[in-house]
Design a protein around this motif. Sequence first.
Motif, PDB file in Angstrom:
ATOM      1  N   PHE A  79      -6.982   8.669   7.199  1.00 35.77           N
ATOM      2  CA  PHE A  79      -6.553   7.385   6.597  1.00 35.77           C
ATOM      3  C   PHE A  79      -5.328   7.576   5.703  1.00 35.77           C
ATOM      4  N   ALA A  80      -4.430   8.440   6.138  1.00 37.69           N
ATOM      5  CA  ALA A  80      -3.232   8.715   5.351  1.00 37.69           C
ATOM      6  C   ALA A  80      -2.187   7.640   5.646  1.00 37.69           C
ATOM      7  N   SER A  81      -1.834   6.845   4.633  1.00 37.93           N
ATOM      8  CA  SER A  81      -0.799   5.821   4.826  1.00 37.93           C
ATOM      9  C   SER A  81       0.536   6.504   5.077  1.00 37.93           C
ATOM     10  N   MET A 134      -4.120  -4.194   7.983  1.00 38.29           N
ATOM     11  CA  MET A 134      -3.224  -3.186   7.399  1.00 38.29           C
ATOM     12  C   MET A 134      -2.627  -2.298   8.488  1.00 38.29           C
ATOM     13  N   ARG A 148     -11.305  -2.722   0.901  1.00 36.21           N
ATOM     14  CA  ARG A 148     -12.280  -1.626   1.084  1.00 36.21           C
ATOM     15  C   ARG A 148     -11.770  -0.396   0.366  1.00 36.21           C
ATOM     16  N   GLN A 149     -12.150  -0.256  -0.861  1.00 39.09           N
ATOM     17  CA  GLN A 149     -11.750   0.897  -1.673  1.00 39.09           C
ATOM     18  C   GLN A 149     -12.973   1.783  -1.891  1.00 39.09           C
ATOM     19  N   PRO A 150     -12.771   3.046  -2.275  1.00 44.16           N
ATOM     20  CA  PRO A 150     -13.899   3.983  -2.298  1.00 44.16           C
ATOM     21  C   PRO A 150     -15.007   3.596  -3.282  1.00 44.16           C
ATOM     22  N   ALA A 151     -16.219   3.855  -2.851  1.00 40.83           N
ATOM     23  CA  ALA A 151     -17.418   3.843  -3.698  1.00 40.83           C
ATOM     24  C   ALA A 151     -17.541   2.628  -4.632  1.00 40.83           C
ATOM     25  N   PRO A 152     -17.536   1.406  -4.081  1.00 43.90           N
ATOM     26  CA  PRO A 152     -17.617   0.229  -4.965  1.00 43.90           C
ATOM     27  C   PRO A 152     -18.929   0.131  -5.750  1.00 43.90           C
ATOM     28  N   ASP A 153     -20.038   0.586  -5.146  1.00 45.12           N
ATOM     29  CA  ASP A 153     -21.319   0.499  -5.883  1.00 45.12           C
ATOM     30  C   ASP A 153     -21.255   1.347  -7.150  1.00 45.12           C
ATOM     31  N   ARG A 189       0.837  -1.209   0.000  1.00 48.46           N
ATOM     32  CA  ARG A 189       0.000   0.000   0.000  1.00 48.46           C
ATOM     33  C   ARG A 189       0.874   1.262   0.000  1.00 48.46           C
ATOM     34  N   THR A 237      -9.283  -5.770   4.755  1.00 49.70           N
ATOM     35  CA  THR A 237      -9.246  -4.313   4.984  1.00 49.70           C
ATOM     36  C   THR A 237      -8.856  -3.588   3.703  1.00 49.70           C
ATOM     37  N   ILE A 291       0.081   9.663  -1.459  1.00 41.91           N
ATOM     38  CA  ILE A 291      -1.052  10.443  -1.968  1.00 41.91           C
ATOM     39  C   ILE A 291      -2.136  10.418  -0.901  1.00 41.91           C
ATOM     40  N   TRP A 292      -2.422  11.588  -0.358  1.00 39.59           N
ATOM     41  CA  TRP A 292      -3.374  11.705   0.736  1.00 39.59           C
ATOM     42  C   TRP A 292      -4.566  12.536   0.232  1.00 39.59           C
ATOM     43  N   VAL A 293      -5.683  11.864   0.096  1.00 43.70           N
ATOM     44  CA  VAL A 293      -6.884  12.486  -0.481  1.00 43.70           C
ATOM     45  C   VAL A 293      -8.057  12.441   0.499  1.00 43.70           C
ATOM     46  N   THR A 294      -8.191  11.304   1.171  1.00 49.56           N
ATOM     47  CA  THR A 294      -9.369  11.063   2.017  1.00 49.56           C
ATOM     48  C   THR A 294      -9.440  12.071   3.164  1.00 49.56           C
TER      49      THR A 294
HETATM   50  C1  LIG Z   1      -5.018   0.552   4.818  1.00 48.43           C
HETATM   51  C2  LIG Z   1      -5.606   1.748   4.180  1.00 48.43           C
HETATM   52  C3  LIG Z   1      -4.765   2.763   3.755  1.00 48.43           C
HETATM   53  C4  LIG Z   1      -5.287   3.902   3.167  1.00 48.43           C
HETATM   54  N1  LIG Z   1      -4.422   4.869   2.773  1.00 48.43           N
HETATM   55  C5  LIG Z   1      -4.907   5.981   2.193  1.00 48.43           C
HETATM   56  C6  LIG Z   1      -4.029   7.012   1.771  1.00 48.43           C
HETATM   57  O1  LIG Z   1      -2.810   6.935   1.896  1.00 48.43           O
HETATM   58  N2  LIG Z   1      -4.568   8.114   1.220  1.00 48.43           N
HETATM   59  C7  LIG Z   1      -5.910   8.270   1.068  1.00 48.43           C
HETATM   60  O2  LIG Z   1      -6.347   9.273   0.544  1.00 48.43           O
HETATM   61  N3  LIG Z   1      -6.781   7.311   1.479  1.00 48.43           N
HETATM   62  C8  LIG Z   1      -6.314   6.180   2.034  1.00 48.43           C
HETATM   63  N4  LIG Z   1      -7.178   5.203   2.453  1.00 48.43           N
HETATM   64  C9  LIG Z   1      -8.618   5.428   2.309  1.00 48.43           C
HETATM   65  C10 LIG Z   1      -9.129   4.759   1.032  1.00 48.43           C
HETATM   66  O3  LIG Z   1      -8.563   5.367  -0.098  1.00 48.43           O
HETATM   67  C11 LIG Z   1     -10.635   4.845   0.915  1.00 48.43           C
HETATM   68  O4  LIG Z   1     -11.061   6.142   1.127  1.00 48.43           O
HETATM   69  C12 LIG Z   1     -11.318   3.970   1.872  1.00 48.43           C
HETATM   70  O5  LIG Z   1     -10.706   2.721   1.911  1.00 48.43           O
HETATM   71  C13 LIG Z   1     -12.784   3.880   1.442  1.00 48.43           C
HETATM   72  O6  LIG Z   1     -13.388   2.838   2.097  1.00 48.43           O
HETATM   73  P1  LIG Z   1     -14.906   2.817   2.464  1.00 48.43           P
HETATM   74  O7  LIG Z   1     -15.264   1.367   2.495  1.00 48.43           O
HETATM   75  O8  LIG Z   1     -15.165   3.623   3.659  1.00 48.43           O
HETATM   76  O9  LIG Z   1     -15.594   3.483   1.158  1.00 48.43           O
HETATM   77  P2  LIG Z   1     -16.988   4.148   0.904  1.00 48.43           P
HETATM   78  O10 LIG Z   1     -16.867   4.831  -0.418  1.00 48.43           O
HETATM   79  O11 LIG Z   1     -17.488   4.954   2.045  1.00 48.43           O
HETATM   80  O12 LIG Z   1     -17.911   2.876   0.682  1.00 48.43           O
HETATM   81  C14 LIG Z   1     -18.559   2.187   1.737  1.00 48.43           C
HETATM   82  C15 LIG Z   1     -19.913   1.727   1.208  1.00 48.43           C
HETATM   83  O13 LIG Z   1     -20.763   2.851   1.038  1.00 48.43           O
HETATM   84  C16 LIG Z   1     -21.218   2.934  -0.302  1.00 48.43           C
HETATM   85  N5  LIG Z   1     -21.326   4.364  -0.619  1.00 48.43           N
HETATM   86  C17 LIG Z   1     -20.334   5.207  -0.994  1.00 48.43           C
HETATM   87  N6  LIG Z   1     -20.841   6.442  -1.164  1.00 48.43           N
HETATM   88  C18 LIG Z   1     -22.158   6.377  -0.881  1.00 48.43           C
HETATM   89  C19 LIG Z   1     -23.211   7.335  -0.855  1.00 48.43           C
HETATM   90  N7  LIG Z   1     -22.974   8.620  -1.160  1.00 48.43           N
HETATM   91  N8  LIG Z   1     -24.440   6.916  -0.514  1.00 48.43           N
HETATM   92  C20 LIG Z   1     -24.683   5.637  -0.188  1.00 48.43           C
HETATM   93  N9  LIG Z   1     -23.730   4.684  -0.177  1.00 48.43           N
HETATM   94  C21 LIG Z   1     -22.466   5.051  -0.500  1.00 48.43           C
HETATM   95  C22 LIG Z   1     -20.176   2.205  -1.106  1.00 48.43           C
HETATM   96  O14 LIG Z   1     -20.630   1.753  -2.365  1.00 48.43           O
HETATM   97  C23 LIG Z   1     -19.856   1.058  -0.145  1.00 48.43           C
HETATM   98  O15 LIG Z   1     -20.853   0.085  -0.251  1.00 48.43           O
HETATM   99  C24 LIG Z   1      -6.690   4.046   3.017  1.00 48.43           C
HETATM  100  C25 LIG Z   1      -7.534   3.020   3.440  1.00 48.43           C
HETATM  101  C26 LIG Z   1      -7.004   1.878   4.007  1.00 48.43           C
HETATM  102  C27 LIG Z   1      -7.929   0.789   4.445  1.00 48.43           C
END
Ligand SMILES: Cc1cc2nc3c(=O)[nH]c(=O)nc-3n(C[C@H](O)[C@H](O)[C@H](O)COP(=O)(O)OP(=O)(O)OC[C@H]3O[C@@H](n4cnc5c(N)ncnc54)[C@H](O)[C@@H]3O)c2cc1C
Length: 384
Positions: free
Chosen positions: A160-162, A204, A358-363, A96, A355, A132-135
């Motif tokens: 969630f900044a790695s 992780m 779990r990447q952003p917005a899978p739906d 990661r 863990t 890359i820190w976006v979240t």
């Molecule tokens: C180990 C690790 C390291 C990371 N490192 C970094 C990093 O260095 N930099 C960084 O920027 N980020 C980092 N992240 C964050 C990562 O990029 C994602 O933001 C994060 O994993 C998103 O996961 P989530 O399941 O909460 O996603 P979400 O997008 O919140 O999805 C969760 C669920 O909600 C649904 N959903 C999403 N949006 C909506 C909506 N508007 N309405 C209804 N349902 C919705 C999705 O489809 C899914 O089913 C890291 C995460 C992890 C686990």
Amino acid sequence: MTTTPDTAATSIALFEPALFDRLRASLPEIEAEAGRCDRDGAFPEQGIALLREAGALSAPLPATAGGFGLGTEPAGALGMLRLLRLVGAANLSLGRLFEGHVNALKLLVRYGTAVQAQGAANAVRDGALFGIWVTEGTDGLRYTQDVPGAPLRLEGAKLFASGAAQVTHPLVTARSPDGDTRMMLVPLRDDRQASAMPASLAGMRGACTGRHDFSGLVRPADALVGAPGDYLRQPEFSAGAWRGMAVALGGIDRLVSLFCTGLASRGRDNNPHQQVRIGEALIAQETAALWTRKAALVAEGDRFDPADVAATVNLARIACETAGLDVIRLVQRGLGLSAFLAGSEVERVMRDLATYLRQPAPDETLVEGAAWFAGRTLPDADAA
Ligand SMILES: Cc1cc2nc3c(=O)[nH]c(=O)nc-3n(C[C@H](O)[C@H](O)[C@H](O)COP(=O)(O)OP(=O)(O)OC[C@H]3O[C@@H](n4cnc5c(N)ncnc54)[C@H](O)[C@@H]3O)c2cc1C
């Protein structure tokens, strides 16, 4: 900062054997460190040092900047895939961090000025680790600037900044006074303001995923990278996900291997029910590998329709997620409680993989890919 395809192919061909030889020799140490780093706030110092020594941290730089274009030149797509996969198999947390480093360099090369890209290359040579820190949460990162060209005053935090406490050169997104999303490179020195997340992650744990507060930091105007909206520009915004898939694929490789050895060590691998599960796990692993390869070639190639690129990588992301979840389910059923023994490698890798998947917005990702390809054909990544 571009090379001709021939130059890139030649340099990659010369470079790859040495890089992969060195990396392979380091894998036992990287794997051992993954176990030691399974705790909150841990960071794979040794793994990063070994990647640096092997030349992996500079491998994404274009040849003109002293690198080999892996992941930044079309000819380097599969080399980078191989690299990310190997690192992910040895330690998903290190994978990661490495993936974030590559992602940031890719964006700097793609959107930065020649001076910024060369500056990044120099920093990598001096030992920098990019990220890359976006979240962010409700207190997202923003900046003010008195007049164009004046210093940028930062406020807000990233979540969630790695490598929150270790990345030296985070590339961040920040909201401009006009409400645009801008990229900004914010090298950190003794002004780092990292802290732990309010709650621990289950997996992780060795990626030191934390919060970084930028409030009060001031950076020169030339810290801004690219134009407003570049970070979200398609197809690059979606396409970059193939690198995370390559790391996850490494985790899947590891888990399938641990599954087979776990069954064999208990004399259960000849049981027909277990063989069904082994077969299904191997199919899922290869499905993830084929989709990741396709996504890498389409994303890094320069001859595909941008909408095809984004939609292909979107579908590939969900295919890899599904494959990983399938393998976890098969391992849990096949190994039973021994897959849940705290301290065992299989338990840690499952936790890390679950863990990491779990990447952003899978739906949205699946639906967008589906909507684009309904009635169309997926691009042929191997077509000449
Ligand atoms: C180990 C690790 C390291 C990371 N490192 C970094 C990093 O260095 N930099 C960084 O920027 N980020 C980092 N992240 C964050 C990562 O990029 C994602 O933001 C994060 O994993 C998103 O996961 P989530 O399941 O909460 O996603 P979400 O997008 O919140 O999805 C969760 C669920 O909600 C649904 N959903 C999403 N949006 C909506 C909506 N508007 N309405 C209804 N349902 C919705 C999705 O489809 C899914 O089913 C890291 C995460 C992890 C686990």
